[in-house]
Design an enzyme around this catalytic site. Sequence first.
Site, PDB file in Angstrom:
ATOM      1  N   LYS A  22       0.845  -1.209   0.000  1.00 17.06           N
ATOM      2  CA  LYS A  22       0.000   0.000   0.000  1.00 17.06           C
ATOM      3  C   LYS A  22       0.875   1.251   0.000  1.00 17.06           C
ATOM      4  O   LYS A  22       0.657   2.177  -0.777  1.00 17.06           O
ATOM      5  CB  LYS A  22      -0.894  -0.001   1.232  1.00 17.06           C
ATOM      6  CG  LYS A  22      -1.555   1.345   1.545  1.00 17.06           C
ATOM      7  CD  LYS A  22      -2.467   1.305   2.752  1.00 17.06           C
ATOM      8  CE  LYS A  22      -1.740   1.517   4.035  1.00 17.06           C
ATOM      9  NZ  LYS A  22      -1.432   2.906   4.361  1.00 17.06           N
ATOM     10  N   ASN A  23       1.893   1.279   0.856  1.00 15.00           N
ATOM     11  CA  ASN A  23       2.686   2.501   1.040  1.00 15.00           C
ATOM     12  C   ASN A  23       3.721   2.723  -0.052  1.00 15.00           C
ATOM     13  O   ASN A  23       4.447   3.711  -0.020  1.00 15.00           O
ATOM     14  CB  ASN A  23       3.328   2.515   2.433  1.00 15.00           C
ATOM     15  CG  ASN A  23       2.281   2.703   3.511  1.00 15.00           C
ATOM     16  OD1 ASN A  23       1.127   3.025   3.211  1.00 15.00           O
ATOM     17  ND2 ASN A  23       2.662   2.480   4.748  1.00 15.00           N
ATOM     18  N   CYS A 125      -4.692  12.453  12.927  1.00 19.86           N
ATOM     19  CA  CYS A 125      -5.435  11.193  12.817  1.00 19.86           C
ATOM     20  C   CYS A 125      -5.287  10.489  14.165  1.00 19.86           C
ATOM     21  O   CYS A 125      -4.677  11.013  15.088  1.00 19.86           O
ATOM     22  CB  CYS A 125      -4.908  10.336  11.672  1.00 19.86           C
ATOM     23  SG  CYS A 125      -3.371   9.539  12.088  1.00 19.86           S
ATOM     24  N   ARG A 130       0.601  14.397  13.332  1.00 16.31           N
ATOM     25  CA  ARG A 130       1.124  14.131  11.975  1.00 16.31           C
ATOM     26  C   ARG A 130       1.206  15.389  11.126  1.00 16.31           C
ATOM     27  O   ARG A 130       0.559  15.545  10.106  1.00 16.31           O
ATOM     28  CB  ARG A 130       0.287  13.035  11.324  1.00 16.31           C
ATOM     29  CG  ARG A 130       0.356  11.763  12.164  1.00 16.31           C
ATOM     30  CD  ARG A 130      -0.274  10.586  11.552  1.00 16.31           C
ATOM     31  NE  ARG A 130       0.497  10.127  10.394  1.00 16.31           N
ATOM     32  CZ  ARG A 130       0.058   9.153   9.614  1.00 16.31           C
ATOM     33  NH1 ARG A 130      -1.119   8.607   9.847  1.00 16.31           N
ATOM     34  NH2 ARG A 130       0.746   8.768   8.572  1.00 16.31           N
ATOM     35  N   ASP A 314       4.850   0.448  11.883  1.00 19.29           N
ATOM     36  CA  ASP A 314       3.622  -0.169  11.354  1.00 19.29           C
ATOM     37  C   ASP A 314       3.485  -1.626  11.750  1.00 19.29           C
ATOM     38  O   ASP A 314       2.472  -2.247  11.447  1.00 19.29           O
ATOM     39  CB  ASP A 314       3.586  -0.054   9.820  1.00 19.29           C
ATOM     40  CG  ASP A 314       3.363   1.376   9.388  1.00 19.29           C
ATOM     41  OD1 ASP A 314       3.527   1.679   8.198  1.00 19.29           O
ATOM     42  OD2 ASP A 314       3.052   2.212  10.253  1.00 19.29           O
ATOM     43  N   ARG A 406      -8.590  -0.671   4.622  1.00 16.99           N
ATOM     44  CA  ARG A 406      -7.670   0.325   4.047  1.00 16.99           C
ATOM     45  C   ARG A 406      -6.320  -0.292   3.732  1.00 16.99           C
ATOM     46  O   ARG A 406      -5.600   0.181   2.864  1.00 16.99           O
ATOM     47  CB  ARG A 406      -7.466   1.466   5.048  1.00 16.99           C
ATOM     48  CG  ARG A 406      -8.711   2.259   5.337  1.00 16.99           C
ATOM     49  CD  ARG A 406      -8.391   3.493   6.110  1.00 16.99           C
ATOM     50  NE  ARG A 406      -7.360   4.274   5.428  1.00 16.99           N
ATOM     51  CZ  ARG A 406      -6.860   5.409   5.918  1.00 16.99           C
ATOM     52  NH1 ARG A 406      -7.273   5.859   7.080  1.00 16.99           N
ATOM     53  NH2 ARG A 406      -5.956   6.084   5.257  1.00 16.99           N
TER      54      ARG A 406
END
Length: 427
Positions: A22-23, A125, A130, A314, A406
């Site tokens: 994803k990243n 968030c 952030r 993560d 997500r």
Amino acid sequence: MDKIRIRGGHALKGIIPISGAKNAALPLMSAALLTEGELKLSNIPYLADVITMANLLVQHGTTLHMDEKSASATGFGRTIGLKAANITNFTAPYDLVRTMRASVLVLGPLLARFGQAKVSLPGGCAIGTRPIDLHLKALEQMGALIELADGYINAFVKGKLKGADITFDTVTVTGTENVMMAATLAEGETTLRNAAREPEVTDLANCLVKMGANIQGIGSGTLIIQGTKALHGAEHSVIADRIEAGTYAAAAAITGGDVELQGVSMQILGAVAEKFAEAGIDIKPTAKGVRVTRNNGLNGVDVMTQPYPGFPTDMQAQMMALMTVAKGASMITETIFENRFMHVPELTRMGAKINVHGSSAMIRGAKQLTGAEVMATDLRASVSLVIAALAAKGDTIINRVYHLDRGYERLEEKLSACGAEIERIKS
Ligand code: EPZ
């Protein structure tokens, strides 16, 4: 809102195909804005965030086509064609940016190619405030005029951005990506010091070079980019998702299973594989990926999250879930984000013994977790609850699973294929 029900106690056995990262996919998609040529990306994971990025690029004027379904043997991974030949709108609106912070990745490319961009400030968030001050400071050093008004970043540059010698105060992944993309079309040379070295940054740099960019020091903490007049289209396959792989490795380990994670290499797992080995989990390379087994007990180990190549933030929540049933104690320290322990109260409801002191959590191994109704708060916290539920006695109901969607492609399918008793309860 959908829920997920898991009945724990099944050792995971079988094969899990790992999707594209994803990243890596998100910055790669935004790189399409740097050229009028077509950028063809394969092994794109089919995730909510990818759809959001696609919608964002289309509202800027990008034409996009995506495979209806995967053409790959594993059944995962889509190919997307992106062509930003007629960009008509330079605004990234609040309603899209607030759902996905990575939207800020259009700022560098729009500014570099068109000299203007109006991007909603992403706002905080669940895991922290952030800020993006380092993105903006670097772009200003390259000659951008930036003002904040009505919750928007209004960025403008007369003529072209100019190369600059930039040092990031802290390592920032999307900050490095945003400014590296901007530098590819700037006049002159840009040096980025204290740059992020995550594999997803390297994957983006490799794709930019395929598009005609001139980047030295790829994979190191110092990137040197010689600006060029224009970039052209290219084809690129997204690297495997090392966080998804680490997540399923933790699921295999906590259930005492034996799982082959296909499509990912030992090398990209880095510190995660080392830390897992210290905890007594066997991760060995195979012809198609890595094999995760846990032959004997699980030992408590200490973890401190760091920028790559350190242990990734993560994976912090997933590691904590694993440590809740390890022998002995473990100390997990979160150094990247200020509020990334939201999974703690939920794991505690399942019988975990965790004490948080500032940015450190002390976990004492419990004999057995028990199923409970729990709530997901952010992407990685929600998947740590899945990991705990797989080993817990009885049923666990996880609410707010949109967080999971997500970052994890068809999670229930991948886990039930290895024997997990897991189902999605449609709301
Ligand atoms: C990226 O976020 C990832 N997202 C995050 O993954 C990941 O947790 C994070 O990097 C750290 O590895 C994407 O790549 C899309 P940072 P990013 O800028 O770039 C501070 C997930 O679960 N900072 O590296 O937003 C910041 O507050 C997500 O997939 C500033 O102070 O993270 C944080 O403390 C969650 N000013 C630290 O730096 C800035 O201008 C690292 O943030 C930028 C960052």
